[in-house]
Design an enzyme around this catalytic site. Sequence first.
Site, mmCIF file in Angstrom:
data_model
loop_
_atom_site.group_PDB
_atom_site.id
_atom_site.type_symbol
_atom_site.label_atom_id
_atom_site.label_comp_id
_atom_site.label_asym_id
_atom_site.label_seq_id
_atom_site.Cartn_x
_atom_site.Cartn_y
_atom_site.Cartn_z
ATOM 1 N N VAL A 17 45.150 38.889 39.221
ATOM 2 C CA VAL A 17 45.679 39.130 40.574
ATOM 3 C C VAL A 17 46.590 37.981 41.013
ATOM 4 C CG1 VAL A 17 45.031 39.417 43.011
ATOM 5 C CG2 VAL A 17 43.747 40.605 41.221
ATOM 6 N N ARG A 92 32.272 46.138 44.846
ATOM 7 C CA ARG A 92 32.809 44.865 45.346
ATOM 8 C C ARG A 92 31.693 44.032 45.975
ATOM 9 N NH1 ARG A 92 36.527 48.977 46.660
ATOM 10 N NH2 ARG A 92 38.558 48.701 45.666
ATOM 11 N N ASP A 127 36.194 41.571 53.092
ATOM 12 C CA ASP A 127 35.799 41.457 54.506
ATOM 13 C C ASP A 127 34.697 40.401 54.678
ATOM 14 O OD1 ASP A 127 37.334 43.937 55.446
ATOM 15 O OD2 ASP A 127 36.131 44.690 53.793
ATOM 16 N N ASP A 152 44.509 49.941 50.023
ATOM 17 C CA ASP A 152 43.901 51.274 50.119
ATOM 18 C C ASP A 152 44.817 52.212 50.920
ATOM 19 O OD1 ASP A 152 40.676 50.229 49.750
ATOM 20 O OD2 ASP A 152 42.178 48.873 50.550
ATOM 21 N N ARG A 155 47.574 53.349 48.729
ATOM 22 C CA ARG A 155 47.091 54.406 47.821
ATOM 23 C C ARG A 155 47.003 55.736 48.590
ATOM 24 N NH1 ARG A 155 42.459 50.329 45.498
ATOM 25 N NH2 ARG A 155 43.579 49.641 43.647
ATOM 26 N N HIS A 179 37.112 47.154 52.984
ATOM 27 C CA HIS A 179 37.858 47.396 51.739
ATOM 28 C C HIS A 179 36.782 47.622 50.680
ATOM 29 C CE1 HIS A 179 40.384 46.989 48.267
ATOM 30 N NE2 HIS A 179 39.777 45.899 47.878
HETATM 31 P P1 NAD Z 1 40.374 37.043 37.056
HETATM 32 O O1 NAD Z 1 39.029 36.802 36.460
HETATM 33 O O2 NAD Z 1 41.459 37.560 36.196
HETATM 34 O O3 NAD Z 1 40.895 35.704 37.761
HETATM 35 C C1 NAD Z 1 40.099 34.887 38.558
HETATM 36 C C2 NAD Z 1 40.605 33.476 38.386
HETATM 37 O O4 NAD Z 1 39.882 32.634 39.305
HETATM 38 C C3 NAD Z 1 40.386 32.899 36.980
HETATM 39 O O5 NAD Z 1 41.618 32.453 36.425
HETATM 40 C C4 NAD Z 1 39.412 31.742 37.212
HETATM 41 O O6 NAD Z 1 39.629 30.646 36.346
HETATM 42 C C5 NAD Z 1 39.714 31.381 38.665
HETATM 43 N N1 NAD Z 1 38.624 30.654 39.345
HETATM 44 C C6 NAD Z 1 37.305 30.934 39.331
HETATM 45 N N2 NAD Z 1 36.640 30.028 40.081
HETATM 46 C C7 NAD Z 1 37.553 29.167 40.578
HETATM 47 C C8 NAD Z 1 37.504 28.026 41.427
HETATM 48 N N3 NAD Z 1 36.334 27.586 41.909
HETATM 49 N N4 NAD Z 1 38.652 27.394 41.733
HETATM 50 C C9 NAD Z 1 39.845 27.833 41.248
HETATM 51 N N5 NAD Z 1 39.953 28.899 40.449
HETATM 52 C C10 NAD Z 1 38.840 29.560 40.115
HETATM 53 O O7 NAD Z 1 40.120 38.042 38.307
HETATM 54 P P2 NAD Z 1 41.245 38.930 39.045
HETATM 55 O O8 NAD Z 1 41.321 40.261 38.400
HETATM 56 O O9 NAD Z 1 42.456 38.084 39.235
HETATM 57 O O10 NAD Z 1 40.510 39.167 40.466
HETATM 58 C C11 NAD Z 1 40.365 38.090 41.365
HETATM 59 C C12 NAD Z 1 39.658 38.571 42.641
HETATM 60 O O11 NAD Z 1 40.530 39.451 43.365
HETATM 61 C C13 NAD Z 1 38.374 39.358 42.379
HETATM 62 O O12 NAD Z 1 37.377 38.977 43.317
HETATM 63 C C14 NAD Z 1 38.799 40.797 42.605
HETATM 64 O O13 NAD Z 1 37.728 41.645 42.958
HETATM 65 C C15 NAD Z 1 39.784 40.596 43.748
HETATM 66 N N6 NAD Z 1 40.713 41.710 44.014
HETATM 67 C C16 NAD Z 1 40.913 42.028 45.312
HETATM 68 C C17 NAD Z 1 41.757 43.076 45.655
HETATM 69 C C18 NAD Z 1 41.943 43.417 47.109
HETATM 70 O O14 NAD Z 1 42.565 44.444 47.451
HETATM 71 N N7 NAD Z 1 41.446 42.612 48.021
HETATM 72 C C19 NAD Z 1 42.415 43.786 44.642
HETATM 73 C C20 NAD Z 1 42.215 43.416 43.313
HETATM 74 C C21 NAD Z 1 41.336 42.371 42.999
#
Ligand code: NAD
Length: 317
Positions: A17, A92, A127, A152, A155, A179
């Site tokens: 992300v 989530r 949230d 959302d 979408r 969400h």
């Molecule tokens: P990912 O595992 O690919 O990436 C997470 C990153 O966070 C990793 O690179 C990891 O090294 C880093 N990380 C972990 N702990 C850390 C810390 N203490 N300090 C700094 N970096 C740290 O995961 P992703 O697919 O990128 O998803 C990230 C988050 O975004 C998840 O919680 C996911 O559910 C959320 N997300 C939210 C939405 C939304 O609409 N709000 C949409 C998609 C994903």
Amino acid sequence: MTTRRTAKIGIIGAGSVGATIAYAAMIRGVARQISLYDIVPTKVHAEVLDLNHGMLFVPPGSVEGSDDIEVLRGCDVIVMTAGAKQRPGQTRIDLAAVNASICAKLLPRVVQVAPDALLLLVTNPVDVITQVVLKVTGLPAERVFGSGTVLDSSRFRYLIASHCGVAVQNVHAYIAGEHGDSELPLWSSASIGSIPLDQWDVKGHGQLTKTDRDEIMHNVKDAAYQVIQGKGATNYAIGLAVTNILEALLNDEQRVLPMSGLLRGFRGLDDVCLSLPRIVGSNGIEPPLPIPMTAEEEAALDESAKRIRTVVQGLGY
Ligand code: NAD
């Protein structure tokens, strides 16, 4: 708030992300400087190298990254994406404890290096995380908010647009609440080209029956599960959604977006973070708009608020 040309954005987490947000923001020239922070130095350095190798093809700017939080110093907006992500079958809410703990440790330190930044939370459950970050940083509610149901709602609009054979930009419709699984569609205020959706009956562009609506909403709720099942993460649409929010913030656009933020006396709801359409600009988010709602929509919003509040209280916040 600085202007678009000189703004600095920080992205915490260089995973699927975070890196995709950096990529989308870079292509659109949202900020002069994009700074990535991740605890895994090899990962953040590799993403920064890859992004910088494409700099020739995008508006002028620079991308840097580090496992040292100092890289975020002086940011105008910080986007939080670090933490655990959903594995196939997980909700989530299942991520709440681990991600709340990461945010509670990290965000107060972030505020020390970027005391004037707006904080845009993306980490799930967004949230719950927004409410935790509000508490641990003590920042005012207009400066701490979640991407909420912006994705959302995008979408939702896409599915309505596809069903009716119209451009997605001409569909106005919001998803409100969590969400997550308790989110609700605001059908009663949805419209296409100023025609309320329940009156939509246009030759060659169909109608929306109750079955169509149920199917569309099922697909909105199931969207992340479907994508995660197939490729392990959702990244492109959230990258674009967050970039759109960043533009609204940095360019002071006063755009209406369904962001997650603290409610204070909205239709009897208090002290809970959830999504409703709000005006977004360089000062952050405003209180929710007084969007019309049916009794059924209001009841579903109450239920969604209860679910979020239960999780937040369970975490001790
Ligand atoms: P990912 O595992 O690919 O990436 C997470 C990153 O966070 C990793 O690179 C990891 O090294 C880093 N990380 C972990 N702990 C850390 C810390 N203490 N300090 C700094 N970096 C740290 O995961 P992703 O697919 O990128 O998803 C990230 C988050 O975004 C998840 O919680 C996911 O559910 C959320 N997300 C939210 C939405 C939304 O609409 N709000 C949409 C998609 C994903």
